[in-house]
Write a protein that holds these residues in place. Structure first.
Motif, short mmCIF file in Angstrom:
data_model
loop_
_atom_site.label_atom_id
_atom_site.label_comp_id
_atom_site.label_asym_id
_atom_site.label_seq_id
_atom_site.Cartn_x
_atom_site.Cartn_y
_atom_site.Cartn_z
N THR A 13 1.35 -12.38 5.71
CA THR A 13 0.80 -11.74 6.65
C THR A 13 -0.28 -11.10 6.34
OG1 THR A 13 2.22 -9.70 6.50
CG2 THR A 13 3.01 -11.34 8.00
N SER A 14 -0.93 -11.20 5.06
CA SER A 14 -1.95 -10.53 4.66
C SER A 14 -3.32 -10.54 5.55
CB SER A 14 -2.43 -11.34 3.29
OG SER A 14 -3.90 -11.06 3.19
N LEU A 15 -3.84 -9.39 5.97
CA LEU A 15 -4.94 -9.34 6.71
C LEU A 15 -6.34 -9.16 5.68
CD1 LEU A 15 -3.55 -7.09 9.16
CD2 LEU A 15 -4.45 -9.24 9.74
N ALA A 16 -6.26 -8.87 4.60
CA ALA A 16 -7.29 -8.43 3.74
C ALA A 16 -7.66 -9.52 2.43
CB ALA A 16 -7.27 -7.19 3.16
N GLY A 17 -6.91 -10.84 2.60
CA GLY A 17 -7.27 -11.63 1.48
C GLY A 17 -6.81 -11.50 0.05
N GLN A 18 -5.38 -11.01 0.10
CA GLN A 18 -4.82 -10.80 -0.83
C GLN A 18 -3.55 -11.56 -1.46
OE1 GLN A 18 -4.48 -8.80 1.93
NE2 GLN A 18 -3.31 -7.04 1.35
N ALA A 19 -3.29 -12.78 -0.53
CA ALA A 19 -2.16 -13.64 -0.54
C ALA A 19 -2.41 -15.12 -1.06
CB ALA A 19 -1.32 -13.44 0.75
N GLY A 20 -3.69 -15.25 -1.46
CA GLY A 20 -4.24 -16.75 -1.68
C GLY A 20 -5.04 -16.57 -3.13
N LEU A 46 13.13 -11.11 1.57
CA LEU A 46 13.77 -10.51 2.88
C LEU A 46 12.52 -9.80 3.72
CD1 LEU A 46 16.84 -10.62 3.53
CD2 LEU A 46 17.09 -8.40 3.05
N THR A 47 12.70 -10.10 5.09
CA THR A 47 11.71 -9.25 5.89
C THR A 47 12.19 -7.99 6.15
OG1 THR A 47 12.55 -9.86 8.22
CG2 THR A 47 10.97 -11.48 6.99
N ILE A 48 11.27 -7.02 6.55
CA ILE A 48 11.79 -5.65 6.80
C ILE A 48 12.69 -5.52 7.86
CG2 ILE A 48 10.74 -3.49 7.22
CD1 ILE A 48 8.13 -4.05 6.06
N ALA A 63 7.63 -10.15 10.23
CA ALA A 63 7.23 -11.17 9.39
C ALA A 63 7.12 -10.72 7.93
CB ALA A 63 5.90 -12.03 9.69
N CYS A 64 6.70 -9.51 7.96
CA CYS A 64 6.30 -8.68 6.61
C CYS A 64 7.63 -8.94 5.53
CB CYS A 64 5.78 -7.39 6.72
SG CYS A 64 5.45 -6.44 5.36
N THR A 65 7.26 -9.28 4.38
CA THR A 65 8.60 -9.23 3.63
C THR A 65 8.48 -7.93 2.75
OG1 THR A 65 7.04 -10.35 1.79
CG2 THR A 65 8.41 -11.68 3.27
N VAL A 66 9.67 -7.91 2.16
CA VAL A 66 9.81 -6.47 1.50
C VAL A 66 8.87 -6.67 0.22
CG1 VAL A 66 11.60 -5.36 -0.47
CG2 VAL A 66 12.22 -6.09 1.85
N LEU A 92 -2.87 -24.61 20.75
CA LEU A 92 -2.77 -24.23 19.36
C LEU A 92 -4.04 -23.43 18.97
CD1 LEU A 92 -1.11 -27.44 18.00
CD2 LEU A 92 -0.09 -25.54 18.82
N ASP A 93 -5.17 -23.35 19.64
CA ASP A 93 -6.23 -22.86 19.04
C ASP A 93 -6.39 -21.41 19.05
OD1 ASP A 93 -7.57 -25.20 18.83
OD2 ASP A 93 -8.61 -25.34 20.66
N SER A 94 -5.32 -20.50 19.65
CA SER A 94 -5.41 -19.04 19.61
C SER A 94 -4.53 -18.74 18.38
CB SER A 94 -4.84 -18.58 20.77
OG SER A 94 -3.50 -19.26 21.08
N CYS A 95 -4.01 -19.70 17.64
CA CYS A 95 -3.25 -19.18 16.39
C CYS A 95 -4.04 -18.25 15.43
CB CYS A 95 -2.81 -20.47 15.63
SG CYS A 95 -1.72 -20.02 14.19
N VAL A 96 -3.84 -17.25 15.11
CA VAL A 96 -4.15 -16.34 13.83
C VAL A 96 -3.75 -16.53 12.64
CG1 VAL A 96 -5.05 -14.58 15.81
CG2 VAL A 96 -2.79 -14.47 14.72
N GLU A 97 -2.86 -17.33 12.42
CA GLU A 97 -2.30 -17.86 10.94
C GLU A 97 -1.49 -16.76 10.35
OE1 GLU A 97 -5.17 -19.82 8.76
OE2 GLU A 97 -5.92 -21.12 10.55
N CYS A 98 -1.03 -15.88 11.25
CA CYS A 98 -0.25 -14.56 10.69
C CYS A 98 1.00 -14.88 10.04
CB CYS A 98 -0.09 -13.41 12.00
SG CYS A 98 0.96 -14.18 13.11
N GLY A 99 1.73 -16.04 10.56
CA GLY A 99 3.04 -16.17 9.99
C GLY A 99 4.18 -15.78 10.67
#
Length: 707
Positions: free
Chosen positions: A88-95, A125-127, A150-153, A551-558
């Protein structure tokens, strides 16, 4: 500067990826868990940030020992390693462009301890799933981010999650009791063991001594101590959690707390034990609309002193968005919003009697507010849920309505409470100056924590330059107000170039030394959190082509992934969409080899294997029904004749089954050449989608079902 999608030369990348994967497979119990297939690597690489990297290998780890072995393999291969949870990374830390390690799929164990007062969790596990285990005890985790579904522990630990009610007292850092984590060297540390510090000294002597040295260095420098105390009095996820060096004395406790908020750059947290907080069963909620921002922020101290546990701020732009929500009250819908602002406040206690007492004491504060639509609070669960839906629906409303091909950027900052109004005013001026008329401000006002959301295209150098100029001005504004550039969402790549400016050279050097001590080879998530490249936040920007109006409105948040039945088998709704986008990009670039590689298995992995149950739309923040879209794609593969026949068959199912039974048995009586010729004739008349090509291994009809 043009946006870059992170695509190396396909042939060279493929060769290198295979070499890396072969090296990693030897370290896994099941070698099939290391993949170099382009669709799988790209599908897993996307997150909610504006960045995209193409990993060379995707690996699913199942144990702490395997993660340690994979770190050794990545080091031997000379490639970086990134740990991936919910994305769910918003700042680019998961890739990352090296090895992407899935630490979600096989990491979902939970153990409730002490009648719910503590809980032991794995990172996958998600929160929300963790809180479901605690619900019977009327307890929950302290952090309560809006992304709890969606955010995992693991992400909660990596980013020191907080949320709307936890403030700085119940966040991940403050409620963590112990961690079990893997260092890049392969050393496994259990901070809950009685002899944990002695073991760390024996296994990692340089790290142990270095932590003591840095602790003393920070404590003996008055300016460093003062800076840390000032910044961590607020919500602050910028850089490493240097407050650990002030709050704890032993190296193992310092290191365990440094892991929180380290964004996967210091080690892998395999297990965590948290102290939980009580769920208050009785609450009263109200949306207090005030004449302006200053009136809203001026009201905060008295409301908090009167017992308000939550106070969420909505600026005028946010109110105008909320007015379009079907759940908006008649008073809100009928208001002509000019410079108004609102506070969504909630009082909560563990009994109805205590809540009544709190509200009675707070009434004199509420009555003095210059509220334009009254100060009544509601106890009704449905009305309270509708009010919270307005607040949480801001992201949906803005992101879902953004122009096709743009990215929804959600940033967060924190400033001292007295600076809140001036900071809001400054942000609004920046939105006007840089051309973001639809930007909205909302946030956790009780903590001086502001979120602002804007939509941005990265398709042209001019657009990237606009974003860069806005970011520079925003950094100047927040730091001039004594604030932090990241309050909840993690530093990532988005703010990594500005960590030195916020902390100064001395503390930045301390952070650099921490990274060197824990990860001397720079193996883990390089470029994230600390980065000396002043333009790293403008690189590897993700292209978002239009592929399908549905599908175009997808923000790829997961958000869709935890509810998807095929998430651990083939692809998730997010992955089905991002693969379509990657196919479109390859097609537009004329890269036929890449397009072919991406489309080879798409029909099965994305379209045919979709459960098509539309559970995804129940979780999607922008209301996308990927299941319905996949059903439509299935239908489009078939001719009008085949579709008419299928509809007729469905209406006469009993007769159709009987006919197929007769046909199968008759075909086995007729000589095979005749049967093959007959089916060939039927297929030649356009029935290829309805009549299979006959072969000798076709079965006879089975026994009829009873009844």
């Amino acid at each position: 500067m043009r946006p870059v999608v992170g695509v190396p030369t396909p042939t060279a990348a493929g060769v290198r990826a295979r070499e890396v994967a072969e090296l990693l497979r030897a370290r896994l119990d099941d070698p099939t868990r290391a993949s170099t297939e382009l669709p799988r690597r790209l599908a897993a690489a996307h997150d909610a940030s504006p960045y995209l990297f193409e990993p060379q290998a995707l690996v699913r780890a199942t144990s702490a020992a395997e993660v340690g072995a994979l770190m050794a393999g990545a080091r031997e291969a000379g490639v970086p390693l990134t740990l991936r949870g919910g994305g769910t990374s918003l700042a680019g830390q998961a890739g990352g462009a090296g090895v992407l390690v899935d630490v979600r799929t096989d990491w979902r164990h939970a153990e409730v301890l002490d009648d719910g007062r503590r809980i032991r969790l794995q990172p996958g596990l998600t929160i929300r799933q963790a809180n479901a285990r605690l619900a019977r005890y009327r307890r929950r985790l302290g952090p309560d981010p809006a992304s709890e579904a969606a955010c995992t522990v693991g992400g909660m630990v990596a980013n020191n999650s907080s949320g709307m009610t936890c403030g700085t007292t119940d966040n991940a850092y403050r409620t963590m009791e112990s961690l079990r984590f893997v260092l890049p060297s392969g050393t496994v540390v259990d901070s809950g063991a009685r002899d944990a510090d002695d073991r760390l000294r024996a296994d990692e002597p340089e790290l142990h001594a270095g932590l003591l040295r840095l602790r003393d260095r920070v404590r003996s420098t008055p300016l460093s101590r003062a800076t840390i105390e000032r910044l961590f009095a607020m919500k602050n996820t910028m850089g490493y959690g240097l407050n650990s060096l002030l709050d704890h004395d032993s190296p193992v406790e310092m290191l365990a707390h440094l892991m929180i908020g380290s964004e996967g750059t210091l080690g892998f947290v395999a297990e965590a034990v948290f102290r939980t907080v009580e769920i208050h069963q009785h609450a009263a909620t109200g949306l207090l609309i005030l004449p302006g921002l200053s009136a809203a922020t001026d009201a905060l101290p008295a409301l908090l002193a009167a017992g308000a546990r939550t106070a969420e701020l909505l600026d005028a732009a946010a109110l105008r968005v909320s007015q379009r929500d079907p759940d908006a009250s008649p008073a809100l819908r009928g208001l002509t919003v000019t410079g108004h602002a609102a506070l969504l406040v909630e009082f909560a206690e563990d009994s109805a009697e205590r809540l009544a007492e709190t509200l009675a004491d707070a009434r004199h504060v509420l009555d003095r507010l210059p509220a334009v639509t009254g100060t009544e609070l509601t106890h009704d669960p449905r009305e309270r849920a509708a009010l919270w839906h307005l607040r949480k629906g801001l992201y949906t409303a803005v992101a879902g309505a953004r122009p096709p091909g743009t990215t929804a950027l959600l940033e967060d900052i924190a400033v001292p409470m007295p600076r809140l109004t001036g900071t809001c005013d400054g942000l609004i001026r920046l939105f006007d100056r840089h051309g973001y008329p639809d930007a909205v401000i909302f946030g956790h006002a009780r903590d001086g924590n502001l979120h602002f959301m804007l939509t941005q295209s990265f398709d042209t150098p001019a657009e990237i330059d606009r974003y860069a100029r806005f970011t520079d001005d925003m950094v100047d504004l927040v730091l001039a107000e004594g604030g932090t550039l990241k309050a909840e969402h993690g530093t990532g790549r988005a703010m990594a170039p500005f960590v030195r400016r916020q902390y100064g050279d001395e503390l930045y050097d301390v952070m650099r030394e921490l990274k060197r001590l824990c990860d001397p080879s720079g193996l883990l998530n390089p470029g994230v959190l600390l980065n000396d490249d002043p333009t790293v936040h403008l690189r590897q920007l993700k292209a978002v082509p239009t592929v399908d109006p549905e599908l175009d409105s997808c923000v790829e948040c997961g958000y869709c992934e935890p509810v998807c039945p095929t998430a651990d088998v083939t692809t998730t709704p997010r992955q089905r969409i991002v693969l379509q986008r990657q196919i479109a990009l390859a097609t537009a670039a004329g890269d036929e080899e890449r397009r072919r590689e991406l489309t080879t298995d798409y029909e099965y992995a994305a379209v045919d294997s979709c459960a098509a149950d539309s559970l995804c739309v129940t979780a999607c923040p922008v209301g996308i029904d990927t299941g319905a879209a996949m059903k439509r794609l299935r239908a489009e593969r078939h001719s009008p004749f085949a579709q008419r026949t299928a509809r007729s068959t469905a209406r006469h199912w009993k007769a159709a089954v009987a006919g197929v039974r007769v046909g199968l048995n008759a075909a086995h009586v007729v000589p095979t050449p005749v049967t093959r010729a007959a089916t060939g004739v039927l297929r030649g008349f356009g029935a290829t989608e309805l009549v299979p090509q006959w072969s000798d291994d076709m079965p006879r009809a089975g026994a009829p079902r009873p009844g």
